[in-house]
Every structure is written in structure tokens, then in C-alpha cells.
Design a protein around this motif. Structure first.
Motif, PDB file in Angstrom:
ATOM      1  N   ASN A 181       5.550 -14.563   1.946  1.00  0.00           N
ATOM      2  CA  ASN A 181       4.457 -14.267   1.006  1.00  0.00           C
ATOM      3  C   ASN A 181       4.944 -13.269  -0.050  1.00  0.00           C
ATOM      4  OD1 ASN A 181       2.008 -14.050  -0.235  1.00  0.00           O
ATOM      5  ND2 ASN A 181       0.945 -13.113   1.499  1.00  0.00           N
ATOM      6  N   ARG A 237       3.551  -8.052   7.166  1.00  0.00           N
ATOM      7  CA  ARG A 237       3.304  -9.192   6.275  1.00  0.00           C
ATOM      8  C   ARG A 237       4.340 -10.283   6.504  1.00  0.00           C
ATOM      9  NH1 ARG A 237       0.937  -9.199   0.764  1.00  0.00           N
ATOM     10  NH2 ARG A 237       1.887 -10.746  -0.597  1.00  0.00           N
ATOM     11  N   GLY A 264       0.146 -16.628  -0.490  1.00  0.00           N
ATOM     12  CA  GLY A 264      -0.756 -15.697   0.203  1.00  0.00           C
ATOM     13  C   GLY A 264      -2.095 -16.309   0.552  1.00  0.00           C
ATOM     14  N   THR A 286      -7.868  -2.076  -9.074  1.00  0.00           N
ATOM     15  CA  THR A 286      -8.411  -3.122  -8.196  1.00  0.00           C
ATOM     16  C   THR A 286      -8.521  -2.620  -6.760  1.00  0.00           C
ATOM     17  OG1 THR A 286      -6.185  -4.021  -7.855  1.00  0.00           O
ATOM     18  CG2 THR A 286      -7.544  -5.033  -9.591  1.00  0.00           C
ATOM     19  N   HIS A 297       4.761  -4.514 -10.502  1.00  0.00           N
ATOM     20  CA  HIS A 297       3.913  -3.720 -11.390  1.00  0.00           C
ATOM     21  C   HIS A 297       4.757  -2.977 -12.416  1.00  0.00           C
ATOM     22  CE1 HIS A 297       1.432  -4.579  -7.922  1.00  0.00           C
ATOM     23  NE2 HIS A 297       0.358  -4.178  -8.573  1.00  0.00           N
ATOM     24  N   SER A 299      -6.411  -8.468  -8.409  1.00  0.00           N
ATOM     25  CA  SER A 299      -6.209  -9.096  -9.712  1.00  0.00           C
ATOM     26  C   SER A 299      -6.312 -10.617  -9.613  1.00  0.00           C
ATOM     27  CB  SER A 299      -4.827  -8.723 -10.254  1.00  0.00           C
ATOM     28  OG  SER A 299      -3.807  -9.222  -9.416  1.00  0.00           O
TER      29      SER A 299
HETATM   30  O1  TXA Z   1      -4.834  -6.350  -7.629  1.00  0.00           O
HETATM   31  C1  TXA Z   1      -3.803  -6.723  -7.085  1.00  0.00           C
HETATM   32  O2  TXA Z   1      -3.225  -7.771  -7.407  1.00  0.00           O
HETATM   33  C2  TXA Z   1      -3.226  -5.829  -5.963  1.00  0.00           C
HETATM   34  C3  TXA Z   1      -2.828  -4.488  -6.579  1.00  0.00           C
HETATM   35  C4  TXA Z   1      -2.117  -3.610  -5.583  1.00  0.00           C
HETATM   36  O3  TXA Z   1      -2.063  -4.695  -7.726  1.00  0.00           O
HETATM   37  N1  TXA Z   1      -2.124  -6.490  -5.348  1.00  0.00           N
HETATM   38  C5  TXA Z   1      -2.259  -7.563  -4.523  1.00  0.00           C
HETATM   39  O4  TXA Z   1      -1.074  -8.002  -3.956  1.00  0.00           O
HETATM   40  O5  TXA Z   1      -3.322  -8.058  -4.274  1.00  0.00           O
HETATM   41  P1  TXA Z   1      -1.027  -8.990  -2.709  1.00  0.00           P
HETATM   42  O6  TXA Z   1       0.401  -9.024  -2.315  1.00  0.00           O
HETATM   43  O7  TXA Z   1      -1.995  -8.549  -1.680  1.00  0.00           O
HETATM   44  O8  TXA Z   1      -1.401 -10.387  -3.293  1.00  0.00           O
HETATM   45  C6  TXA Z   1      -0.497 -11.078  -4.147  1.00  0.00           C
HETATM   46  C7  TXA Z   1      -0.882 -12.531  -4.268  1.00  0.00           C
HETATM   47  C8  TXA Z   1      -0.605 -13.289  -2.985  1.00  0.00           C
HETATM   48  O9  TXA Z   1      -1.635 -14.238  -2.780  1.00  0.00           O
HETATM   49  C9  TXA Z   1       0.719 -13.969  -3.297  1.00  0.00           C
HETATM   50  O10 TXA Z   1       0.927 -15.131  -2.542  1.00  0.00           O
HETATM   51  C10 TXA Z   1       0.586 -14.266  -4.785  1.00  0.00           C
HETATM   52  O11 TXA Z   1      -0.082 -13.140  -5.296  1.00  0.00           O
HETATM   53  N2  TXA Z   1       1.905 -14.397  -5.434  1.00  0.00           N
HETATM   54  C11 TXA Z   1       2.837 -13.437  -5.620  1.00  0.00           C
HETATM   55  N3  TXA Z   1       3.935 -13.941  -6.195  1.00  0.00           N
HETATM   56  C12 TXA Z   1       3.702 -15.260  -6.397  1.00  0.00           C
HETATM   57  C13 TXA Z   1       4.460 -16.341  -6.948  1.00  0.00           C
HETATM   58  N4  TXA Z   1       5.692 -16.166  -7.417  1.00  0.00           N
HETATM   59  N5  TXA Z   1       3.897 -17.574  -6.986  1.00  0.00           N
HETATM   60  C14 TXA Z   1       2.637 -17.768  -6.516  1.00  0.00           C
HETATM   61  N6  TXA Z   1       1.868 -16.781  -5.979  1.00  0.00           N
HETATM   62  C15 TXA Z   1       2.398 -15.557  -5.905  1.00  0.00           C
END
Ligand code: TXA
Ligand code: MG
Length: 344
Positions: free
Chosen positions: A63, A59, A230, A36, A68, A183
Motif C-alpha cells: 500500500n 501497514r 489502499g 485533513t 508531501h 485528501s
Molecule cells: O489527507 C491525506 O491524504 C493524509 C494526510 C496525512 O496527508 N494521508 C493519507 O495517506 O491519507 P494514506 O496512506 O492513509 O492514504 C493514501 C491513499 C491510499 O489509499 C493509497 O493506496 C493511495 O493513497 N495511493 C498512494 N499512492 C498511490 C499510487 N501511486 N497509486 C494509487 N493510489 C495510491
């Protein structure tokens, strides 16, 4: 791996992956390619390591991060109460751009990963370097996108270098990432799964496997708090303000002309089909309208390219909201801070 700031050599070999895995085991942060976007990885079991991610990205600490893993059978070591439909989706789409939100299991994960929540996001990326790296590190890897907070996600190693040079211990260059948008984040804590963030796996693809799928209200209507922390932050923003235009070709050109008449230098984000149709101070094409995957693949690189141009604002074409177009429009709307001009 090349340690940022030390080498211009962008080559990747398996010895580089081993070096990167070693850094992860030493609780350092390392950027790596996924299918991604590039991720900024750290040992998900270590508070110290995970805190370095938040520091490097700038960050907000509320958030949470995605964890992975490199094999499907690790899923039930990290989460519990897994509904049957999740196993069906794992079979259909893993490794791939689909993240499951489920109740976290045990006490091993750093609480910084989940930002204190009882749930955690898990995904198995579909990229040979990512999979090998996680396997060699031998721990689950917490990884957000490897950009400075608020900037477009990185789809090239040079994007990571630009944003995080001097702030991280390593970067594995795997060339352009492929899918280009993050993703799909799917809340699986309910009987019917809910899309919290549209992404690389489309709503239609998920529906085909599980039947009914919901979409978080905050993604559809204003005035709802997003379930995915996020989604409330400013995102994907180039330096110049972005304005999305929905309407005919004539309407779009009219908007551009009006801004130019106000003395503004206007950048236009369009597709290859638009290149000969529109006039603006700077026109940058992003894939082909006939192939929305190609638009997704180039979107963040194009948004970043406008930062190298001397434009006062960026006008962007709109895209159909189905398939991966859903994710493209979600990111463009965020880049635009929801500033949309619609033809009546
Ligand atoms: O494609 C992807 O998902 C990339 C690659 C590196 O794997 N990662 C990514 O991570 O986009 P990030 O941190 O930029 O976005 C993660 C999203 C954020 O909107 C976050 O709030 C949400 O996932 N998220 C993570 N854990 C969560 C949870 N327990 N409940 C609700 N939302 C969650
Ligand atoms: Mg991100």
C-alpha cells in the motif's frame, strides 16, 4: 515536539517543529498535523526511514504512501508527464486536500514509498505546522495517516498517542485537524482525471476547474479491483461492528429496537438533529446534518469514542452523497464493511 511516552506537555512552538525536522533528517518517524488528518512522516528518499512507517503502523507493504511537499514548484522534481489540467488544479486547490497520482521521476524516491509502482501520490498540505516542518526537513516527506492500520485516521494528537505510543520518535500537537477526512486521491495519468478516493476536495470542485472527472469503478460498483491499493483494505473500524441504515426516521428507530430486543447494547451515530429523535443505549452526535463539513470534521473522533463505550454494535445514520458527503459515506461504508440496511 514531545517524544511519545516521555511528556504530557501538548504545547507546540516553532522550536518543537525544528526538533521534529531534525528527527526527520535523522531518518526517524514523526507524526504531525495536516488540515485533513495527522500524518506519520518520514524522509521519502530513505528506505530505512520509510520502512519505519510501515512497521509503526502495521501497514501492508503493497500500500503506497503519499509524498508531501511544502511548495508547488517541487511537484516537477518528483513526478513527470504532468498534464496541463494538473497545473490548473494546483492553482485552484494547493495547498489543500488534493493528492495527484502521476508517473514518478528519477531514482531518488525510496521504492517503499511507491510500493514498487511507477506512479506516486503528491500533495501540498494546507497546515502551517506541516508546511514549516517539511520546509525545515528539506526533503519530501512520505506520510500516511498516523493511525494503526485498519483504525480510524487520527484527527487529534491524542488519537495518534493512543495508536502509536512507543512506536514513533515524535509527535507535534497542532490541535484538531479541521477537514477531518483525508485528501481526495486523483489519478492524473490519463487524459481525464479519475477520483480513486473521495476526500476533502469534492468532485464538483474538481469538475468546476477541469470539466469532466471520472470516478474509479471500484468506488461505485462491487466486483472491480480498486486502482488505489489502499481502498481494498478494511479501514476506519471501531472495535464494535458498524451497520449503516438508509431510510426514514421511523425505519432507523425500528432497526435499533430490533437489535436491542435481541439483547444487544446499541450505539447510535447520529447528528445534533437526531439527538432528541432516537433512543439507543448510547447516542453520540457527529456534527450537524445541515453542515456536512462539521460531520466530516468529527467523524473519526466519534468512531473512536465508541471504543470507550460498552456497545455490541454501532448503528449509523446515512448522509447525502454529494460534496464532502461522498467522502463521509465512503468512510462509513468501509467502517461498516459494506453492511447497509436499506428501507424498501
Ligand atoms: O489527507 C491525506 O491524504 C493524509 C494526510 C496525512 O496527508 N494521508 C493519507 O495517506 O491519507 P494514506 O496512506 O492513509 O492514504 C493514501 C491513499 C491510499 O489509499 C493509497 O493506496 C493511495 O493513497 N495511493 C498512494 N499512492 C498511490 C499510487 N501511486 N497509486 C494509487 N493510489 C495510491
Ligand atoms: Mg490511512
Amino acid at each position: 515536539v514531545w517524544t511519545v511516552g516521555e511528556s504530557e506537555n501538548l504545547s507546540t512552538s516553532y522550536s518543537h517543529i525544528t526538533q521534529a525536522a531534525q528527527l526527520l533528517q535523522e531518518n526517524e518517524v514523526v507524526a504531525f498535523p495536516t488540515e485533513t488528518v495527522y500524518g506519520l512522516g518520514a524522509n521519502a528518499f530513505s528506505d530505512d526511514a520509510v520502512q519505519k512507517i510501515f512497521l509503526a503502523k502495521g501497514r501492508p507493504s503493497d500500500n503506497p504512501l503519499i509524498v508531501h511537499i511544502a511548495s508547488k514548484d517541487k511537484l516537477n522534481e518528483i513526478v513527470k508527464d504532468i498534464p496541463d489540467y494538473v497545473y490548473k488544479l494546483v492553482d485552484a486547490f494547493w495547498p489543500g486536500p488534493l493528492t495527484f497520482i502521476l508517473p514518478k521521476k528519477g531514482e531518488l524516491l525510496s521504492t517503499y514509498v511507491t510500493a514498487g509502482l511507477e506512479t506516486v501520490g503528491v500533495r501540498m498540505p494546507n497546515h502551517p505546522i506541516a508546511l514549516e516542518l517539511i520546509k525545515e526537513a528539506n526533503v519530501p516527506i512520505a506520510a500516511p495517516s498516523a493511525n494503526r492500520s485498519g483504525k480510524p485516521s487520527p484527527t487529534l494528537a491524542s488519537h495518534v498517542y493512543h495508536d502509536l505510543n512507543g512506536k514513533i520518535s515524535g509527535l507535534v500537537d497542532g490541535g484538531p485537524t479541521g477537514v477531518g477526512v483525508e485528501s481526495t486521491v486523483l489519478d492524473c495519468t490519463t487524459t481525464i482525471p479519475t477520483i480513486l478516493r473521495p476526500g476533502g476536495i469534492t468532485k464538483e470542485q474538481i469538475e468546476f476547474i477541469v470539466g469532466e472527472v471520472k470516478v474509479d469503478k471500484a468506488l461505485i460498483e462491487e466486483g472491480h479491483a480498486p486502482k488505489s491499493p489502499g481502498m481494498k483494505y478494511t479501514h476506519y473500524s471501531p472495535n464494535a461492528p458498524v451497520i449503516l441504515v438508509e431510510g426514514s426516521e421511523e425505519f432507523l428507530q425500528k432497526q435499533i429496537n430490533q437489535f436491542m430486543q435481541q439483547g444487544k447494547k446499541v450505539g447510535l451515530l447520529t447528528t445534533i438533529e437526531g439527538l432528541t429523535k432516537y433512543k439507543a443505549d448510547k447516542v453520540i452526535t457527529c456534527g450537524s446534518r445541515a453542515d456536512l463539513e462539521s460531520v466530516a470534521a468529527q467523524l473519526y473522533d466519534v468512531l473512536r469514542k465508541f471504543d470507550e463505550e460498552d456497545v455490541d454494535l454501532i448503528v449509523s445514520e446515512s448522509f447525502p452523497q454529494f460534496g464532502v458527503g461522498e467522502a463521509i459515506m465512503n468512510r462509513l461504508l468501509k467502517a461498516a464493511g459494506n453492511h447497509v440496511i436499506v428501507e424498501n
